[in-house]
Design a protein around this motif. Structure first.
Motif, mmCIF file in Angstrom:
data_model
loop_
_atom_site.group_PDB
_atom_site.id
_atom_site.type_symbol
_atom_site.label_atom_id
_atom_site.label_comp_id
_atom_site.label_asym_id
_atom_site.label_seq_id
_atom_site.Cartn_x
_atom_site.Cartn_y
_atom_site.Cartn_z
ATOM 1 N N GLY A 48 42.589 29.854 39.546
ATOM 2 C CA GLY A 48 42.778 31.101 39.304
ATOM 3 C C GLY A 48 43.153 31.908 40.313
ATOM 4 O O GLY A 48 43.425 33.385 40.005
ATOM 5 N N ASN A 74 38.715 32.462 31.859
ATOM 6 C CA ASN A 74 39.593 33.514 32.132
ATOM 7 C C ASN A 74 40.759 33.268 31.742
ATOM 8 O O ASN A 74 41.672 32.462 32.566
ATOM 9 N N ASP A 76 42.874 35.915 31.599
ATOM 10 C CA ASP A 76 43.569 37.273 31.411
ATOM 11 C C ASP A 76 44.852 37.355 32.089
ATOM 12 O O ASP A 76 45.474 38.411 32.459
ATOM 13 N N GLU A 77 45.441 36.213 32.338
ATOM 14 C CA GLU A 77 46.674 36.099 33.217
ATOM 15 C C GLU A 77 47.542 37.345 33.293
ATOM 16 O O GLU A 77 48.286 37.888 32.386
ATOM 17 N N VAL A 163 43.288 44.413 36.404
ATOM 18 C CA VAL A 163 42.081 44.270 36.958
ATOM 19 C C VAL A 163 40.842 43.400 36.188
ATOM 20 O O VAL A 163 39.890 42.955 36.902
ATOM 21 N N ASP A 166 40.041 39.887 37.297
ATOM 22 C CA ASP A 166 38.711 39.673 38.647
ATOM 23 C C ASP A 166 37.464 39.299 37.761
ATOM 24 O O ASP A 166 37.186 40.161 36.929
ATOM 25 N N GLU A 167 36.706 38.413 38.037
ATOM 26 C CA GLU A 167 35.602 37.819 37.348
ATOM 27 C C GLU A 167 34.791 39.099 36.964
ATOM 28 O O GLU A 167 34.019 39.013 35.993
ATOM 29 N N SER A 205 42.345 25.400 35.485
ATOM 30 C CA SER A 205 41.095 24.720 36.069
ATOM 31 C C SER A 205 40.248 23.746 34.985
ATOM 32 O O SER A 205 40.008 22.882 35.144
ATOM 33 N N LEU A 384 42.437 43.279 44.178
ATOM 34 C CA LEU A 384 43.574 43.987 43.985
ATOM 35 C C LEU A 384 43.684 44.801 45.221
ATOM 36 O O LEU A 384 44.847 44.806 45.811
HETATM 37 C C1 LIG Z 1 42.707 41.738 40.589
HETATM 38 C C2 LIG Z 1 42.291 40.080 40.402
HETATM 39 C C3 LIG Z 1 43.118 39.671 39.126
HETATM 40 C C4 LIG Z 1 42.565 38.237 38.852
HETATM 41 N N1 LIG Z 1 43.253 37.793 37.789
HETATM 42 C C5 LIG Z 1 42.770 36.538 37.362
HETATM 43 C C6 LIG Z 1 43.422 35.975 36.151
HETATM 44 O O1 LIG Z 1 44.313 36.742 35.484
HETATM 45 N N2 LIG Z 1 42.958 34.853 35.634
HETATM 46 C C7 LIG Z 1 42.215 34.131 36.505
HETATM 47 O O2 LIG Z 1 41.861 32.930 36.255
HETATM 48 N N3 LIG Z 1 41.651 34.424 37.661
HETATM 49 C C8 LIG Z 1 42.002 35.797 38.084
HETATM 50 N N4 LIG Z 1 41.316 36.455 39.230
HETATM 51 C C9 LIG Z 1 40.367 35.478 39.970
HETATM 52 C C10 LIG Z 1 38.983 35.336 39.280
HETATM 53 O O3 LIG Z 1 38.263 36.538 39.862
HETATM 54 C C11 LIG Z 1 38.160 34.182 39.607
HETATM 55 O O4 LIG Z 1 38.391 33.936 40.677
HETATM 56 C C12 LIG Z 1 38.637 33.123 38.870
HETATM 57 O O5 LIG Z 1 38.746 33.383 37.336
HETATM 58 C C13 LIG Z 1 37.745 31.674 39.018
HETATM 59 O O6 LIG Z 1 38.271 30.475 38.070
HETATM 60 P P1 LIG Z 1 38.788 29.212 39.162
HETATM 61 O O7 LIG Z 1 37.541 28.922 39.902
HETATM 62 O O8 LIG Z 1 38.828 28.298 37.966
HETATM 63 O O9 LIG Z 1 40.037 29.645 39.788
HETATM 64 C C14 LIG Z 1 41.738 37.682 39.777
HETATM 65 C C15 LIG Z 1 41.101 37.934 40.794
HETATM 66 C C16 LIG Z 1 41.388 39.488 41.111
HETATM 67 C C17 LIG Z 1 40.778 39.844 42.243
#
Ligand SMILES: Cc1cc2nc3c(=O)[nH]c(=O)nc-3n(C[C@H](O)[C@H](O)[C@H](O)COP(=O)(O)O)c2cc1C
Ligand code: SF4
Ligand code: FES
Lengths: 409, 139
Positions: A48, A74, A76-77, A163, A166-167, A205, A384
Motif C-alpha cells: 500500500g 484498502n 481506495d487507490e 486522504v 490513509d488507514e 498485498s 499526506l
Molecule cells: C494519504 C495516504 C493515502 C494512502 N492511500 C492508500 C491507498 O489508496 N491504498 C492503500 O492500500 N494504502 C494507502 N495508504 C497506506 C495505508 O495507510 C496503509 O498503510 C495500507 O493500506 C496498509 O496496507 P499494507 O500493509 O498491505 O500495505 C495511504 C496512506 C496515506 C498517508
C-alpha cells in the motif's frame, strides 16, 4: 531485455464457480500460526505504500484480543500515477477476496470491509457481483468451504477523498465521520474500527497472500532480492510509448530497463527529464539515477522510494511549472484540514507556484517553499502532509537553473 | 458498536444519491435520527466528501482528470475545450441543469490519459474533439 514475471497477473477470475480457492483451501487446513509463519517466511512487504512486513502485522492482529475483530481491504487507490489495484480488482477479483478470507481466518475476524474509491464504478459492479456469487457458492457466509469458519464482507464506496486511503482516515470514514486522520498510536491493529482490533491491508498485498498460500512461501521467496521478495505491479504512465500495468520481479531490472523494455522508451522522441518512481508522493529521480535495481532498497539507494509502484515518466519538453502547479494543487485540494501546517502550508505553496506561472521563481520564494515543506514534514499528522514536499522539493532542487531567476549554480 | 451490515453512513448516502441524484434535506434529517446524531454532524460529514452532493447537480456530472500523468498527455487542452464548450468552470452547473463540470485529481486510469468521466462512464485517450462529441450526445 526485461520481461514480465507473472505471479499475480493471470486470466480473468471473477466467477466463484470457475475457481476453487486453492490458497484458502490450504490455509483452512493449517493452524493460524502456521499461516502467519508462511507469510513471514515469504518476507512479503505491504504494497500500500509504507512497506510494512505483512507477516508481522498479521501476527500482531492475531494476538490482539477484542470483542470484535475486523479486516479491511484498502481499495481506495488514489495516489496519482497508480492503477494496479484496479487491475487486480477487475481481473483477479477472486484472488483479492481469497487473500482477505485467509486474513480473516488467521486473525479470527468477525467481519470484513472492502473500502473502494467511489470513482471505480466498474470495479464496484464487478465486486458486488463477485460477493453475491461468493455467498451463493458458500465462499462467504456460514461454514465456508465446509469448515467451521464463518465470515462475510461488505463493500463500501468511498466518495472522492484521497486522504481516506490513509488507514486511520479510512476508519473514521467507515464510522460515518469526516475522513480525517487519527493520531497514532494507537494503531488500527489494536484500536481500529469502533475501537476494535482491525487489520488493514492493501489490495495487492492480499492478492500476494493468496498466491503465497497457493504456490508456497518458498516459491515466492525465490523471486526478488534479499530485502524485496516476490514481484511488484508497476504502473507505467506519462511520457512512455506503452503505458500500463507490468509485473516485475524485484531486482531483475533497473527503472531505466523497465521504461525502455516494457514501456517502449520515452514517447514522441522525448528524452526523459525525470521520473516520479512510486506514486506522486515520492522524490523524483533524474535521468542519471535510473540505473538502480527496481527494489525497495534499490530505489532508496537512488534517493527515493518504491511507494505504490506508480512510475510516472516526464519527458524533456514538459513544462516544469505547470507540473509543479498541479502537484501543489493536489496536496492543497486533498489536505483534510486537520493540522495547521498541512492545511496552510499547501495553500501557501500553491499560491506561490501558481503565481509564478510562466515566469521564474525568486530565491526567496524557493526558500519559503522549502521552509513550509520542512514544517509539514515535521509537524503534519499523516503521510499526506509529511510527504507533500517530496516531489515539489526535489523538482525545485534538481532543476534550479531552469526555474530560478538569474540562478547561477 | 457498529452493526455489521446496513448502517455505514457513507453507503447509505451513496444509495440516497443513486436514487435522487443528491442528498436532500429530509434524508439528512432521517440519517440524523437513524444514527442519533445532530443533523449538523451528519451534514458536516457528508460535506467532507467531494462525490456527495447536498444540492442538486447537473444531470451529467463531467469529471476531467488534470493530474500529472493526464497532464503529460495534454489534459489541459481537453479541459479547456470542454470548459469553452460547456461555458462552465470547475464546480459549476449549467443553468439548464444538464451539466456539472469538475476538474478532479487522478482517476486511476493514468496509462490512458487524458480521461473524462460522464456520470459512471469512463472515457480514455481523449482528444478535445472526441470529448466534445461525447458531451454533445448528452441530452
Ligand atoms: C494519504 C495516504 C493515502 C494512502 N492511500 C492508500 C491507498 O489508496 N491504498 C492503500 O492500500 N494504502 C494507502 N495508504 C497506506 C495505508 O495507510 C496503509 O498503510 C495500507 O493500506 C496498509 O496496507 P499494507 O500493509 O498491505 O500495505 C495511504 C496512506 C496515506 C498517508
Ligand atoms: S497532514 Fe494534512 S491530510 Fe494529514 S491529517 Fe494533517 S491536514 Fe489532514
Ligand atoms: S493522472 Fe489522470 S487518471 Fe491518473
Amino acid at each position: 531485455m526485461v520481461q514480465e514475471r507473472k505471479f499475480l497477473k493471470g486470466p480473468r477470475l471473477r466467477n466463484p464457480a470457475d475457481y476453487d480457492f486453492p490458497g484458502l483451501q490450504r490455509a483452512l487446513k493449517m493452524e493460524p500460526e502456521e499461516v502467519i509463519q508462511e507469510i513471514s517466511e515469504s518476507k512479503l512487504l505491504g504494497r500500500g505504500g509504507a512497506g510494512f512486513p505483512t507477516g508481522t502485522k498479521w501476527d500482531m492482529a492475531f494476538k490482539e484480543e477484542g470483542e470484535f475483530k475486523y479486516i479491511i481491504c484498502n481499495a481506495d487507490e488514489g495516489e496519482p500515477g497508480t492503477f494496479k489495484d484496479r487491475y487486480l480488482l477487475d481481473e483477479r477479483t477472486l484472488k483479492v477476496l481469497e487473500g482477505m478470507l485467509i486474513g480473516a481466518y488467521v486473525i479470527d475476524a468477525d467481519y470484513g470491509y472492502i473500502y473502494i474509491r467511489g470513482e471505480y464504478f466498474k470495479s464496484i459492479k464487478i465486486l458486488q457481483e463477485a460477493l453475491e456469487e461468493a455467498r451463493e457458492a458458500g465462499i462467504l457466509g456460514e461454514n465456508i468451504l465446509g469448515s467451521d469458519f464463518s465470515f462475510d464482507i461488505k463493500l463500501v464506496r468511498g466518495a472522492g477523498c484521497y486522504v481516506c486511503g490513509d488507514e486511520t482516515s479510512l476508519l473514521n470514514s467507515l464510522e460515518g465521520m469526516r475522513g480525517q486522520s487519527r493520531t497514532k498510536p494507537p494503531y488500527p491493529i489494536s484500536k481500529g474500527l469502533c475501537g476494535c482490533p482491525t487489520l488493514v491491508n492493501n489490495v495487492e498485498s492480499l492478492a500476494c497472500v493468496a498466491e503465497i498460500l497457493h504456490q508456497g512461501a518458498s516459491e515466492f521467496a525465490t523471486m526478488g532480492t534479499e530485502d524485496s521478495k516476490g514481484t511488484k505491479l508497476v504502473c507505467l504512465s506519462g511520457d512512455v510509448n506503452y503505458p500500463g500495468v507490468y509485473e516485475v520481479e524485484f531486482g531483475s531490472s533497473t527503472l531505466q530497463e523497465i521504461i525502455t523494455d516494457l514501456g517502449g522508451g520515452p514517447r514522441k522522441s522525448h528524452d526523459i527529464k525525470f521520473v516520479i518512481p512510486g506514486g506522486l508522493s515520492t522524490r523524483i529521480l533524474t535521468r542519471d539515477k535510473l540505473d538502480y535495481k527496481y527494489s525497495y532498497e534499490g530505489l532508496e539507494e537512488a534517493g527515493s522510494s518504491l511507494g505504490s509502484g506508480g512510475v510516472m515518466v516526464v519527458g524533456s519538453e514538459q513544462d516544469l511549472t505547470a507540473i509543479l502547479t498541479r502537484i501543489a494543487r493536489f496536496y492543497m485540494d486533498e489536505s483534510c484540514g486537520t493540522c495547521f501546517p498541512c492545511r496552510e502550508g499547501n495553500q501557501q505553496i500553491y499560491k506561490i507556484i501558481s503565481r509564478v506561472g510562466k515566469g521564474k521563481f525568486t530565491v526567496n520564494q524557493l526558500e519559503i517553499i522549502e521552509d513550509l515543506g520542512n514544517a509539514m514534514a515535521e509537524a503534519a499528522r499523516c503521510g499526506l502532509g509529511q510527504s507533500a514536499q517530496y516531489p515539489t522539493g526535489t523538482i525545485l532542487a534538481e532543476f534550479k537553473e531552469e526555474l530560478v531567476e538569474g540562478a547561477v549554480y | 458498536m457498529l452493526q455489521q451490515d446496513n448502517d455505514i453512513l457513507l453507503e447509505m448516502a451513496h444509495d440516497i444519491q443513486d436514487t435522487y441524484g443528491y442528498i436532500p434535506e429530509r434524508e439528512i434529517t432521517q440519517l440524523a435520527e437513524k444514527f442519533s446524531e445532530p443533523r449538523a454532524k451528519i451534514y458536516g460529514a457528508l460535506e467532507f466528501y467531494s462525490m456527495l452532493y447536498t444540492e442538486p447537480t447537473g444531470k451529467y456530472i463531467v469529471r476531467i482528470c488534470d493530474s500529472i500523468s493526464c497532464f503529460l498527455h495534454d489534459s489541459d487542452e481537453v479541459l479547456e475545450a470542454v470548459q469553452d464548450y460547456l461555458e462552465l468552470e470547475s464546480g459549476e452547473t449549467s443553468d439548464d441543469k444538464l451539466f456539472t463540470l469538475e476538474v478532479v485529481e487522478c482517476l486511476g486510469h493514468c496509462g490512458e490519459g487524458p480521461v473524462m468521466m460522464v456520470n459512471d462512464r469512463m472515457y480514455t485517450e481523449l482528444t478535445s474533439g472526441r470529448a466534445i462529441e461525447i458531451l454533445s450526445e448528452c441530452q
